[in-house]
Write a protein that holds these residues in place. Sequence first.
Motif, PDB file in Angstrom:
ATOM      1  N   MET A   1      19.428 -10.177  -1.346  1.00 29.48           N
ATOM      2  CA  MET A   1      18.672  -8.739  -1.224  1.00 29.48           C
ATOM      3  C   MET A   1      18.447  -8.021  -2.612  1.00 29.48           C
ATOM      4  N   GLY A   2      19.038  -8.977  -3.928  1.00 28.39           N
ATOM      5  CA  GLY A   2      18.573  -8.501  -4.939  1.00 28.39           C
ATOM      6  C   GLY A   2      19.447  -7.120  -5.618  1.00 28.39           C
ATOM      7  N   ILE A   3      19.411  -6.793  -6.872  1.00 29.38           N
ATOM      8  CA  ILE A   3      20.417  -5.764  -7.436  1.00 29.38           C
ATOM      9  C   ILE A   3      19.798  -4.592  -7.159  1.00 29.38           C
ATOM     10  N   LEU A   4      20.841  -3.772  -6.935  1.00 26.98           N
ATOM     11  CA  LEU A   4      20.200  -2.228  -6.344  1.00 26.98           C
ATOM     12  C   LEU A   4      19.488  -1.556  -7.618  1.00 26.98           C
ATOM     13  N   ASP A   5      18.482  -0.876  -7.326  1.00 24.52           N
ATOM     14  CA  ASP A   5      17.767  -0.229  -8.330  1.00 24.52           C
ATOM     15  C   ASP A   5      18.894   0.803  -8.711  1.00 24.52           C
ATOM     16  N   GLY A   6      18.389   1.456  -9.860  1.00 23.80           N
ATOM     17  CA  GLY A   6      19.039   2.479 -10.424  1.00 23.80           C
ATOM     18  C   GLY A   6      19.394   3.810  -9.728  1.00 23.80           C
ATOM     19  N   PHE A   7      18.197   4.050  -9.085  1.00 22.28           N
ATOM     20  CA  PHE A   7      18.283   5.346  -8.133  1.00 22.28           C
ATOM     21  C   PHE A   7      19.284   5.266  -7.102  1.00 22.28           C
ATOM     22  N   GLU A   8      19.598   4.126  -6.336  1.00 21.54           N
ATOM     23  CA  GLU A   8      20.537   3.921  -5.304  1.00 21.54           C
ATOM     24  C   GLU A   8      21.828   3.828  -5.796  1.00 21.54           C
ATOM     25  N   LYS A   9      22.024   3.101  -6.989  1.00 22.44           N
ATOM     26  CA  LYS A   9      23.264   3.052  -7.594  1.00 22.44           C
ATOM     27  C   LYS A   9      23.789   4.659  -8.003  1.00 22.44           C
ATOM     28  N   GLY A  10      22.743   5.489  -8.450  1.00 21.05           N
ATOM     29  CA  GLY A  10      23.208   6.782  -8.546  1.00 21.05           C
ATOM     30  C   GLY A  10      23.486   7.396  -7.313  1.00 21.05           C
ATOM     31  N   LEU A  11      23.025   7.155  -6.209  1.00 19.30           N
ATOM     32  CA  LEU A  11      23.282   7.847  -5.078  1.00 19.30           C
ATOM     33  C   LEU A  11      24.726   7.126  -4.551  1.00 19.30           C
ATOM     34  N   MET A  40      23.206  -4.751   8.981  1.00 16.29           N
ATOM     35  CA  MET A  40      21.707  -4.522   9.025  1.00 16.29           C
ATOM     36  C   MET A  40      20.662  -5.688   8.878  1.00 16.29           C
ATOM     37  N   ASP A  41      20.995  -6.314   7.600  1.00 14.07           N
ATOM     38  CA  ASP A  41      20.300  -7.286   7.137  1.00 14.07           C
ATOM     39  C   ASP A  41      20.678  -8.517   8.007  1.00 14.07           C
ATOM     40  N   SER A  42      21.671  -8.568   8.510  1.00 14.25           N
ATOM     41  CA  SER A  42      22.105  -9.794   9.554  1.00 14.25           C
ATOM     42  C   SER A  42      21.375  -9.753  10.800  1.00 14.25           C
ATOM     43  N   LYS A  43      21.066  -8.577  11.134  1.00 16.55           N
ATOM     44  CA  LYS A  43      20.324  -8.425  12.566  1.00 16.55           C
ATOM     45  C   LYS A  43      19.094  -8.315  12.294  1.00 16.55           C
ATOM     46  N   ALA A  44      18.388  -8.485  11.372  1.00 11.06           N
ATOM     47  CA  ALA A  44      16.813  -8.253  11.148  1.00 11.06           C
ATOM     48  C   ALA A  44      16.168  -9.493  11.742  1.00 11.06           C
ATOM     49  N   SER A  45      15.155  -8.999  12.708  1.00  8.95           N
ATOM     50  CA  SER A  45      14.499  -9.847  13.305  1.00  8.95           C
ATOM     51  C   SER A  45      12.991  -9.790  13.010  1.00  8.95           C
ATOM     52  N   ILE A  52       9.565  -6.145  10.646  1.00  6.87           N
ATOM     53  CA  ILE A  52      10.945  -6.531  10.622  1.00  6.87           C
ATOM     54  C   ILE A  52      11.630  -5.537  11.310  1.00  6.87           C
ATOM     55  N   LEU A  53      11.965  -6.043  12.390  1.00  7.00           N
ATOM     56  CA  LEU A  53      13.052  -4.933  13.444  1.00  7.00           C
ATOM     57  C   LEU A  53      14.455  -5.013  13.127  1.00  7.00           C
ATOM     58  N   VAL A  54      15.028  -3.894  12.891  1.00  4.48           N
ATOM     59  CA  VAL A  54      16.695  -3.767  12.761  1.00  4.48           C
ATOM     60  C   VAL A  54      17.107  -2.874  13.776  1.00  4.48           C
ATOM     61  N   PRO A  55      18.430  -2.909  14.139  1.00  2.28           N
ATOM     62  CA  PRO A  55      19.150  -2.054  14.868  1.00  2.28           C
ATOM     63  C   PRO A  55      19.287  -0.662  14.360  1.00  2.28           C
ATOM     64  N   ASN A  56      19.489   0.419  15.038  1.00  2.00           N
ATOM     65  CA  ASN A  56      19.439   1.732  14.662  1.00  2.00           C
ATOM     66  C   ASN A  56      20.630   2.556  14.595  1.00  2.00           C
ATOM     67  N   ALA A  89      16.830   0.572   4.271  1.00  4.72           N
ATOM     68  CA  ALA A  89      15.850   0.011   5.384  1.00  4.72           C
ATOM     69  C   ALA A  89      14.447   0.166   4.681  1.00  4.72           C
ATOM     70  N   GLN A  90      14.133   1.386   4.090  1.00  2.00           N
ATOM     71  CA  GLN A  90      12.956   1.638   3.599  1.00  2.00           C
ATOM     72  C   GLN A  90      12.604   0.627   2.255  1.00  2.00           C
ATOM     73  N   ARG A  91      13.473   0.441   1.645  1.00  8.26           N
ATOM     74  CA  ARG A  91      13.212  -0.437   0.466  1.00  8.26           C
ATOM     75  C   ARG A  91      12.937  -2.080   1.077  1.00  8.26           C
ATOM     76  N   GLN A  92      13.573  -2.398   1.899  1.00  6.53           N
ATOM     77  CA  GLN A  92      13.628  -3.791   2.439  1.00  6.53           C
ATOM     78  C   GLN A  92      12.314  -3.721   3.521  1.00  6.53           C
ATOM     79  N   LYS A  93      11.689  -2.768   3.863  1.00  6.16           N
ATOM     80  CA  LYS A  93      10.647  -2.728   4.765  1.00  6.16           C
ATOM     81  C   LYS A  93      10.974  -2.968   6.355  1.00  6.16           C
ATOM     82  N   PHE A  94      12.220  -2.707   6.416  1.00  9.47           N
ATOM     83  CA  PHE A  94      12.730  -2.645   8.024  1.00  9.47           C
ATOM     84  C   PHE A  94      12.276  -1.540   8.923  1.00  9.47           C
ATOM     85  N   GLN A  95      12.061  -2.074   9.908  1.00 10.49           N
ATOM     86  CA  GLN A  95      11.564  -0.903  11.094  1.00 10.49           C
ATOM     87  C   GLN A  95      12.764  -0.942  12.150  1.00 10.49           C
TER      88      GLN A  95
END
Length: 225
Positions: A1-11, A40-45, A52-56, A89-95
Amino acid sequence: MGILDGFEKGLERLVTGAFSKTFKSELQPIEISAAIKSEMDSKASFVARDRILVPNSFTAYLSPAEFTRMRALRENLILELSDLIARHAQRQKFQLGGALSIKVAEDGSLNVGQVRVTSITADVQVEWTPALDVAGTRYVLAKPQTTVGRDASADIQVNDAGLSRIHFEILWDGKRGGVRDLGSTNGTKVNGRAITEVGIESDAVINAGHTEAIFRVLAKSVTNE
């Protein structure tokens, strides 16, 4: 999934800091967030090349001791977690399969420090809650008008000599936000522009004195069961 960006680390530092006095065990809110992201990542379809659909709807189960410990902060914690998960979800382009819902529940089979997450796609209604991030602290705004300044009479008091006693206020009508300068000495800027009164959207940056504040609109979900 990659390293979290600085903005999310701050959050995530914001979430952890806000609740660190309550969570004395190994389990921290950032770990709950990570467990939900993993689910969420494991259920991505993949249903299409760009879809890419994921549960909500997610439920995070905690040990009885930790569930009891955080009960008083549950609503604010869920708001913070929802914000982090929505950004993931937005960063991963999940729906999402519907509006995002996060719940916290008790599981007697879990030990302190453990978290278990389940997910489904559910019919969810969303209520929107405004908040203001100031100097590493998140304030959930419960009133139509919330004042900010250096005086103790302000709804949100900030230790900043550059602020007037009551410097500006955040407006919220249930759907839309706004900022109004209250005749301050040094003025108020929104996204770099000096204002008297202006409507704002989520992530608007407010500068007053030496203080930077960020307006947020957080989703509070209500599941139809």
